[in-house]
Design a protein around this motif. Structure first.
Motif, PDB file in Angstrom:
ATOM      1  N   VAL A 172      42.963  34.270  45.019  1.00 21.05           N
ATOM      2  CA  VAL A 172      42.431  33.478  43.916  1.00 21.05           C
ATOM      3  C   VAL A 172      40.985  33.140  44.238  1.00 21.05           C
ATOM      4  CG1 VAL A 172      42.601  31.322  42.625  1.00 21.05           C
ATOM      5  CG2 VAL A 172      44.683  32.527  43.309  1.00 21.05           C
ATOM      6  N   ARG A 173      40.085  33.476  43.330  1.00 19.77           N
ATOM      7  CA  ARG A 173      38.671  33.177  43.520  1.00 19.77           C
ATOM      8  C   ARG A 173      38.416  31.682  43.364  1.00 19.77           C
ATOM      9  NH1 ARG A 173      35.782  37.398  39.472  1.00 19.77           N
ATOM     10  NH2 ARG A 173      35.559  35.384  38.426  1.00 19.77           N
ATOM     11  N   LYS A 233      42.153  41.289  43.405  1.00 18.44           N
ATOM     12  CA  LYS A 233      42.828  42.034  44.461  1.00 18.44           C
ATOM     13  C   LYS A 233      41.918  43.140  44.969  1.00 18.44           C
ATOM     14  CE  LYS A 233      45.289  45.141  41.270  1.00 18.44           C
ATOM     15  NZ  LYS A 233      46.630  45.659  40.871  1.00 18.44           N
ATOM     16  N   ALA A 234      42.252  43.644  46.145  1.00 18.10           N
ATOM     17  CA  ALA A 234      41.495  44.738  46.752  1.00 18.10           C
ATOM     18  C   ALA A 234      42.438  45.550  47.621  1.00 18.10           C
ATOM     19  CB  ALA A 234      40.338  44.196  47.583  1.00 18.10           C
ATOM     20  N   GLY A 235      42.078  46.819  47.856  1.00 18.84           N
ATOM     21  CA  GLY A 235      42.932  47.676  48.668  1.00 18.84           C
ATOM     22  C   GLY A 235      44.173  48.087  47.907  1.00 18.84           C
ATOM     23  N   ASP A 263      35.818  47.139  50.486  1.00 11.60           N
ATOM     24  CA  ASP A 263      36.750  46.781  51.559  1.00 11.60           C
ATOM     25  C   ASP A 263      36.711  45.265  51.776  1.00 11.60           C
ATOM     26  OD1 ASP A 263      38.447  46.688  53.670  1.00 11.60           O
ATOM     27  OD2 ASP A 263      37.403  48.162  54.905  1.00 11.60           O
ATOM     28  N   LEU A 264      37.264  44.542  50.805  1.00  8.00           N
ATOM     29  CA  LEU A 264      37.286  43.085  50.914  1.00  8.00           C
ATOM     30  C   LEU A 264      38.248  42.611  51.997  1.00  8.00           C
ATOM     31  CD1 LEU A 264      37.174  41.897  47.187  1.00  8.00           C
ATOM     32  CD2 LEU A 264      35.291  42.212  48.799  1.00  8.00           C
ATOM     33  N   MET A 265      39.160  43.486  52.428  1.00  6.64           N
ATOM     34  CA  MET A 265      40.097  43.087  53.480  1.00  6.64           C
ATOM     35  C   MET A 265      39.348  42.697  54.753  1.00  6.64           C
ATOM     36  SD  MET A 265      41.412  45.211  51.195  1.00  6.64           S
ATOM     37  CE  MET A 265      41.097  46.879  51.787  1.00  6.64           C
ATOM     38  N   THR A 320      46.781  35.156  48.344  1.00 10.90           N
ATOM     39  CA  THR A 320      48.124  34.992  47.780  1.00 10.90           C
ATOM     40  C   THR A 320      49.080  36.073  48.260  1.00 10.90           C
ATOM     41  OG1 THR A 320      47.572  36.316  45.819  1.00 10.90           O
ATOM     42  CG2 THR A 320      47.194  33.931  45.695  1.00 10.90           C
ATOM     43  N   GLN A 321      48.540  37.234  48.609  1.00  9.12           N
ATOM     44  CA  GLN A 321      49.384  38.374  48.971  1.00  9.12           C
ATOM     45  C   GLN A 321      48.639  39.253  49.966  1.00  9.12           C
ATOM     46  OE1 GLN A 321      51.386  40.313  45.601  1.00  9.12           O
ATOM     47  NE2 GLN A 321      50.712  42.284  46.406  1.00  9.12           N
TER      48      GLN A 321
END
Length: 433
Positions: free
Chosen positions: A169-170, A177-179, A190-192, A206-207
């Motif tokens: 959540v921003r 989401k990313a990835g 690659d926000l991870m 969240t996930q």
């Protein structure tokens, strides 16, 4: 009831909004260490990503600054937050969403405890290859937020290497989401890696989706004890060899003594593979130890698991009011020399994982001058020292992070992009981010 709590009860079930006075004493103590001067009105426990998004949207609209957390086990790490009004917990976002055992991936909500995930994965002969602090309490989101991998980094890499997808959540309440859920997914930014180790300052997870690994069929740990110079040679030879240890951890004499294994510096080396490989590698390491004049002790079965658990407990045990815990990092080839210097200054506990050069120092008490001297030692060895847990006065007197690099301006721009109102974990990260 506060105005904040009243507004949030219009969004969530009233049972999910807990006034400050009604919070569990342990959680209140942890929150007080993270934000000692803040006037926190309540904590909220959304049970879905959509509910969390509504909470953050409301906070954004009203300008409430938030302290995100999972189980709260590491809230005492990092800088001191200011002007926080609301604690946002993901503890009820605790579902296992997908376990693709054949693809070796798992997707779960960020509030799921690592211990619960491992129990489920172990039934299929798999596990998530991290060994973080407080493993029984730590949530998956907290492990990612603090980039807390532990000794297993030697074989499996860090959290960044295993995290292949996130949802979050921003700061404005929008879901993102990313990835993805497959290891070779390369779509998008690659926000991870960006979110790993960001201490909840860029968004609220969240996930998470991780790659996982098979449980090794056999395991044995070798403990080498002796002089620092010989251990340095053994570590260098081990890292340059064809051996494939799961973990290589250097211990100060005080740490070895706390484990009741001797009074000299030690080197813990864990091998995990098929039985014949474990036996052969252990024998090769024993021969190396003999050539260098080191004592070698073989530990396996229940005693091995007990040893690693006792080491973790020594480092993680609840700090006293005066205790100080620091994360350190040095160039790997200087790890033994660094711990040797540190143990000459203090009788505190200390470990460094030889492959990465990352480790922990735990002091029963120390002055600001001593911490600065220890930081200087680490920086002179090409590394850093960050204060994780310490008395409030010491955290206020020193730069908790002690970041010597040149990327602060980039981090500040990223913070401004992801959280322009500075609502998420304000002032807890590097440079007061």
């Amino acid at each position: 009831m506060s105005l904040i709590a009243q507004k949030l009860e219009s969004i969530l079930d009233p049972s999910a909004v807990v006034p400050w006075e009604a919070l569990a004493p342990d959680l209140k103590a942890q929150i007080s260490l993270a934000a000692p001067k803040a006037t926190i009105k309540c904590a909220v426990y959304p049970s879905s990503p959509e509910e969390l998004a509504e909470v953050v949207t409301c906070a954004d609209r009203n300008g409430w600054q938030m302290l995100p957390c999972g189980s709260g086990s590491k809230l005492h790490w990092g800088g001191v937050a200011e002007d926080v009004q609301l604690v946002v917990s993901t503890a009820k976002l605790n579902r296992l969403l997908d376990h693709a055992s054949s693809d070796m991936t798992v997707t779960a909500e960020a509030g799921l405890r690592l211990a619960d995930l491992q129990t489920t994965l172990n039934t299929t002969g798999q596990f998530l290859a991290v060994d973080p602090a407080y493993p029984h309490q730590a949530s998956l989101g907290g492990v990612v937020a603090t980039a807390d991998t532990g000794a297993l980094r030697q074989r499996y890499g860090g959290v960044r290497d295993m995290l292949i997808g996130i949802s979050f959540v921003r700061s404005d309440g929008k879901l993102a989401k990313a990835g993805g859920k497959v290891v070779k997914n390369v779509a998008g930014y690659d926000l991870m890696k960006l979110f790993t180790g960001s201490y909840g300052t860029l968004g609220i997870l969240t996930q998470v989706t991780f790659r996982i690994y098979p449980l090794p069929p056999a395991s044995r740990t070798m403990l080498l004890i002796g002089e620092a110079s010989a251990l340095s040679q053994a570590t260098a030879a081990l890292l340059a060899s064809a051996l494939t240890p799961t973990a290589i951890t250097i211990l100060t004499p005080a740490t070895v003594a706390a484990l009741q294994l001797g009074r000299a510096m030690g080197l813990l080396v864990q091998f995990q593979s098929i039985e014949v490989s474990v036996a052969q590698q252990s024998e090769q390491l024993t021969q190396l130890a003999e050539r260098l004049g080191l004592q070698a002790i073989s530990i396996h079965s229940a005693e091995e698991a007990d040893l690693w658990q006792r080491l973790r407990e020594q480092i993680d045990s609840a700090p006293s009011e005066a205790a100080i815990t620091c994360k350190i990092g040095v160039e790997p080839n200087r790890a033994v020399a660094t711990l040797d210097q540190i143990q000459q200054m203090t009788d505190g506990l200390g470990v460094i994982h030889a492959g990465s050069g990352l480790g922990t120092i735990k002091l029963t008490e120390a002055t600001s001058a001593m911490v600065l001297n220890l930081r200087q030692i680490c920086q002179s060895q090409g590394g850093f020292l960050s204060i994780q847990a310490a008395p409030l006065l010491l955290k206020q007197a020193l730069d908790v992070w002690g970041y010597p690099g040149n990327a602060l301006a980039v981090m500040q721009r990223l913070k401004a992009q992801f959280d322009p109102k500075n609502l998420l974990n304000p002032h807890r990260f590097v440079g007061g981010i």
